[in-house]
Structure formats: C-alpha cells, structure tokens
Design a protein around this motif. Structure first.
Motif, PDB file in Angstrom:
ATOM      1  N   UNK A  60     -54.453 -17.576 -54.520  1.00 29.30           N
ATOM      2  CA  UNK A  60     -54.487 -18.515 -55.718  1.00 29.30           C
ATOM      3  C   UNK A  60     -55.403 -18.550 -56.177  1.00 29.30           C
ATOM      4  N   UNK A  61     -54.649 -19.371 -57.864  1.00 26.80           N
ATOM      5  CA  UNK A  61     -55.794 -18.519 -58.933  1.00 26.80           C
ATOM      6  C   UNK A  61     -55.136 -20.011 -59.845  1.00 26.80           C
ATOM      7  N   UNK A  62     -55.889 -20.905 -60.377  1.00 26.85           N
ATOM      8  CA  UNK A  62     -55.388 -22.168 -61.082  1.00 26.85           C
ATOM      9  C   UNK A  62     -55.809 -21.654 -62.438  1.00 26.85           C
ATOM     10  N   UNK A  63     -54.999 -22.125 -63.480  1.00 25.77           N
ATOM     11  CA  UNK A  63     -56.039 -22.467 -65.132  1.00 25.77           C
ATOM     12  C   UNK A  63     -54.441 -23.404 -65.583  1.00 25.77           C
ATOM     13  N   UNK A  64     -55.223 -23.319 -67.258  1.00 22.55           N
ATOM     14  CA  UNK A  64     -54.431 -24.084 -68.165  1.00 22.55           C
ATOM     15  C   UNK A  64     -53.802 -23.021 -69.318  1.00 22.55           C
ATOM     16  N   UNK A  65     -54.225 -21.672 -68.800  1.00 22.11           N
ATOM     17  CA  UNK A  65     -53.914 -20.956 -70.526  1.00 22.11           C
ATOM     18  C   UNK A  65     -52.760 -20.147 -69.509  1.00 22.11           C
ATOM     19  N   UNK A  66     -51.363 -19.921 -69.499  1.00 21.33           N
ATOM     20  CA  UNK A  66     -50.197 -19.010 -69.614  1.00 21.33           C
ATOM     21  C   UNK A  66     -50.570 -17.653 -70.212  1.00 21.33           C
ATOM     22  N   UNK A 121     -45.607 -23.113 -62.597  1.00 20.26           N
ATOM     23  CA  UNK A 121     -45.537 -24.072 -63.052  1.00 20.26           C
ATOM     24  C   UNK A 121     -44.564 -25.281 -63.154  1.00 20.26           C
ATOM     25  N   UNK A 122     -44.893 -26.374 -63.995  1.00 19.52           N
ATOM     26  CA  UNK A 122     -44.366 -27.340 -63.840  1.00 19.52           C
ATOM     27  C   UNK A 122     -43.383 -26.942 -65.050  1.00 19.52           C
ATOM     28  N   UNK A 123     -43.948 -26.465 -66.170  1.00 18.59           N
ATOM     29  CA  UNK A 123     -43.622 -25.679 -67.568  1.00 18.59           C
ATOM     30  C   UNK A 123     -42.587 -24.936 -67.699  1.00 18.59           C
ATOM     31  N   UNK A 124     -41.611 -25.260 -67.358  1.00 15.15           N
ATOM     32  CA  UNK A 124     -40.660 -23.688 -67.362  1.00 15.15           C
ATOM     33  C   UNK A 124     -40.429 -23.818 -68.503  1.00 15.15           C
ATOM     34  N   UNK A 125     -40.327 -24.482 -69.934  1.00 12.64           N
ATOM     35  CA  UNK A 125     -40.355 -23.790 -70.916  1.00 12.64           C
ATOM     36  C   UNK A 125     -41.006 -23.028 -71.226  1.00 12.64           C
ATOM     37  N   UNK A 126     -41.846 -22.941 -71.749  1.00 15.95           N
ATOM     38  CA  UNK A 126     -43.671 -22.721 -71.195  1.00 15.95           C
ATOM     39  C   UNK A 126     -43.658 -21.066 -70.937  1.00 15.95           C
ATOM     40  N   UNK A 140     -42.931 -13.787 -71.490  1.00 14.68           N
ATOM     41  CA  UNK A 140     -41.564 -12.575 -70.641  1.00 14.68           C
ATOM     42  C   UNK A 140     -42.249 -12.047 -69.788  1.00 14.68           C
ATOM     43  N   UNK A 141     -43.783 -11.369 -69.737  1.00 15.63           N
ATOM     44  CA  UNK A 141     -44.199 -10.323 -68.290  1.00 15.63           C
ATOM     45  C   UNK A 141     -44.872 -11.058 -67.074  1.00 15.63           C
ATOM     46  N   UNK A 142     -44.771 -13.200 -67.535  1.00 17.60           N
ATOM     47  CA  UNK A 142     -44.882 -13.869 -65.885  1.00 17.60           C
ATOM     48  C   UNK A 142     -44.021 -13.399 -65.610  1.00 17.60           C
ATOM     49  N   UNK A 201     -50.320 -29.860 -55.963  1.00 14.11           N
ATOM     50  CA  UNK A 201     -49.317 -30.907 -56.655  1.00 14.11           C
ATOM     51  C   UNK A 201     -50.251 -31.630 -57.834  1.00 14.11           C
ATOM     52  N   UNK A 202     -51.175 -31.830 -57.749  1.00 12.15           N
ATOM     53  CA  UNK A 202     -52.602 -32.358 -58.802  1.00 12.15           C
ATOM     54  C   UNK A 202     -52.245 -31.886 -59.721  1.00 12.15           C
ATOM     55  N   UNK A 203     -52.804 -30.750 -59.674  1.00 11.42           N
ATOM     56  CA  UNK A 203     -53.336 -29.866 -60.801  1.00 11.42           C
ATOM     57  C   UNK A 203     -52.095 -29.322 -61.590  1.00 11.42           C
ATOM     58  N   UNK A 204     -50.903 -29.239 -60.630  1.00 17.45           N
ATOM     59  CA  UNK A 204     -49.660 -29.074 -61.981  1.00 17.45           C
ATOM     60  C   UNK A 204     -49.165 -29.876 -62.215  1.00 17.45           C
ATOM     61  N   UNK A 205     -49.485 -31.593 -61.653  1.00 16.18           N
ATOM     62  CA  UNK A 205     -49.060 -33.053 -62.367  1.00 16.18           C
ATOM     63  C   UNK A 205     -50.350 -32.939 -63.479  1.00 16.18           C
ATOM     64  N   UNK A 206     -50.902 -32.117 -63.939  1.00 16.55           N
ATOM     65  CA  UNK A 206     -52.507 -32.082 -65.339  1.00 16.55           C
ATOM     66  C   UNK A 206     -51.706 -31.169 -66.007  1.00 16.55           C
ATOM     67  N   UNK A 207     -50.898 -30.971 -65.940  1.00 17.30           N
ATOM     68  CA  UNK A 207     -50.579 -29.489 -66.305  1.00 17.30           C
ATOM     69  C   UNK A 207     -51.125 -28.391 -66.529  1.00 17.30           C
ATOM     70  N   UNK A 208     -51.725 -28.105 -65.289  1.00 18.08           N
ATOM     71  CA  UNK A 208     -51.904 -26.469 -65.081  1.00 18.08           C
ATOM     72  C   UNK A 208     -51.223 -25.441 -64.455  1.00 18.08           C
ATOM     73  N   UNK A 209     -51.490 -24.439 -64.149  1.00 23.62           N
ATOM     74  CA  UNK A 209     -50.858 -23.455 -63.736  1.00 23.62           C
ATOM     75  C   UNK A 209     -51.872 -23.123 -62.682  1.00 23.62           C
ATOM     76  N   UNK A 210     -50.388 -22.462 -61.435  1.00 29.98           N
ATOM     77  CA  UNK A 210     -51.020 -21.680 -60.121  1.00 29.98           C
ATOM     78  C   UNK A 210     -51.088 -19.995 -60.215  1.00 29.98           C
ATOM     79  N   UNK A 211     -51.662 -19.155 -60.456  1.00 36.03           N
ATOM     80  CA  UNK A 211     -51.015 -17.849 -60.113  1.00 36.03           C
ATOM     81  C   UNK A 211     -51.698 -16.795 -58.709  1.00 36.03           C
ATOM     82  N   UNK A 212     -50.698 -16.582 -58.502  1.00 39.98           N
ATOM     83  CA  UNK A 212     -50.691 -16.801 -57.028  1.00 39.98           C
ATOM     84  C   UNK A 212     -50.574 -14.644 -56.933  1.00 39.98           C
ATOM     85  N   UNK A 213     -51.191 -13.947 -55.917  1.00 35.85           N
ATOM     86  CA  UNK A 213     -50.722 -12.625 -55.696  1.00 35.85           C
ATOM     87  C   UNK A 213     -51.046 -12.316 -54.275  1.00 35.85           C
ATOM     88  N   UNK A 214     -49.957 -11.150 -53.646  1.00 27.67           N
ATOM     89  CA  UNK A 214     -49.262 -11.470 -52.494  1.00 27.67           C
ATOM     90  C   UNK A 214     -50.078  -9.824 -52.653  1.00 27.67           C
TER      91      UNK A 214
END
Length: 189
Positions: A7-13, A37-42, A47-49, A128-141
């Motif tokens: 898992x990786x957290x960041x604020x820039x999609x 992300x909680x920001x579905x519109x962003x 498209x690549x995400x 949950x806290x990071x997502x509420x702050x507007x951040x996004x979680x990027x994860x790779x299997x």
C-alpha cells in the motif's frame, strides 16, 4: 503462487496514474494495480487508473459469507430438531421444516449482505483517516519477483508514501480478471 499487497498513500492522482503506467510497462498486469479514493469524480477523470469499484469498498462479500454461515447453521438446526423430535413424522412431513430451513438460510445471507453494504471493507479500515483527509491509497498485488520493479518505479516518484503490506488477491483471481478484461476488450467495439 503467493502474492503480497503493498500500500502507498498520496494526494496526487496524476502521480499515481504515472506510476501505474510505468508499472504496466514493466510487465505488471493492470488487474494487480488498484487505486482507492473517496473522490470518485476525480478518479473518473484519470482513465488510466484502475480504481476500486464501489461495491468492493464495502464489506459485502465478507459479511454475506458470515450471514450464509449463520444461515447454514440455523437451517441445519431446524432440520436436526425436526428429525430428533419426531415432528417430521407428522402429516405435514418434512415440507414445512425444509421450507423454514431455506427461509432461514436466505434471510441470514440477505441480512449479512445488508450489514456488509453499510460497512467499509475491513481491508481498508486502516486508511479511513487518510481517505477522509482527501488522500488516495494506491496498492499493488505483487509476486516476490515483481517487488523490485515496484521499488524502482516508486523511487522515481516522490508523491507516494509507503503505508504497509496486506493480504493480496489470489494469483488465479488476478489472472482470471486479466483474461476477462482482455476478452471483453477484444470482443466489444
């Protein structure tokens, strides 16, 4: 093959979109890469995400399976009670007890699903806290051989902060998702 989720957290999609492109170019399948992300519109504008689907953000599967297990136990209890009390030997026979067992099974599974659709996926609660702050979680299997590729790509991007590891989807699920996506893109216009 055992996979590990990172898992990786960041604020820039935009940054996560670049990382995903580079990972795919390095041979990591798109079905191994996800963005929560909680920001579905962003997320829709990127498209690549490969974003986490709305239903997978909920605990529907796990809670539904728990409800199913409770339903199986309740149905078995009804059938066992009917057998051992001799109630099934009445004129009505087994029909009302089988019907009651099926109703209990269905109701418990349904209730479990309703509970699950109201709660956040247990795998994502720690974010949950990071997502509420507007951040996004990027994860790779990842397979063990792919971990170095991820480290190399992440090293070139400063916007991603390491957030730990977790249990990944089974390898066969990822392969199945990849084949299904490939089949759909070939057959649909």
């Amino acid at each position: 093959m055992k996979l590990k989720r990172q898992y990786w957290i960041g604020s820039d999609l935009d940054e996560f979109e670049k990382i995903e492109r580079e990972l795919e170019a390095a041979g990591i399948l798109r079905s191994q890469i996800h963005t929560l992300t909680l920001d579905d519109s962003a997320a829709e504008q990127h498209y690549q995400l490969h974003d986490v689907q709305s239903l997978m953000k909920k605990d529907l599967i796990r809670s539904g399976l728990r409800g199913l297990a409770i339903g199986v136990a309740a149905a078995a209890l009804v059938l066992l009670l009917a057998e051992y009390t001799g109630a099934a030997d009445s004129a009505a026979g087994w029909l009302p007890f089988v019907f009651l067992a099926l109703v209990l099974l269905g109701f418990s599974t349904w209730e479990g699903g309703l509970w699950g659709i109201q709660t956040q996926n247990a795998n994502f609660e720690r974010f949950a806290a990071a997502l509420k702050q507007g951040k996004h979680v990027f994860f790779v299997d990842l397979t063990p051989a792919q971990e170095s590729q991820l480290r190399e790509v992440i090293r070139r991007h400063s916007g991603a902060e390491y957030a730990g590891t977790g249990v990944a989807n089974p390898h066969w699920v990822i392969v199945w998702q990849h084949r299904l996506r490939h089949l759909l893109t070939e057959t649909l216009p």
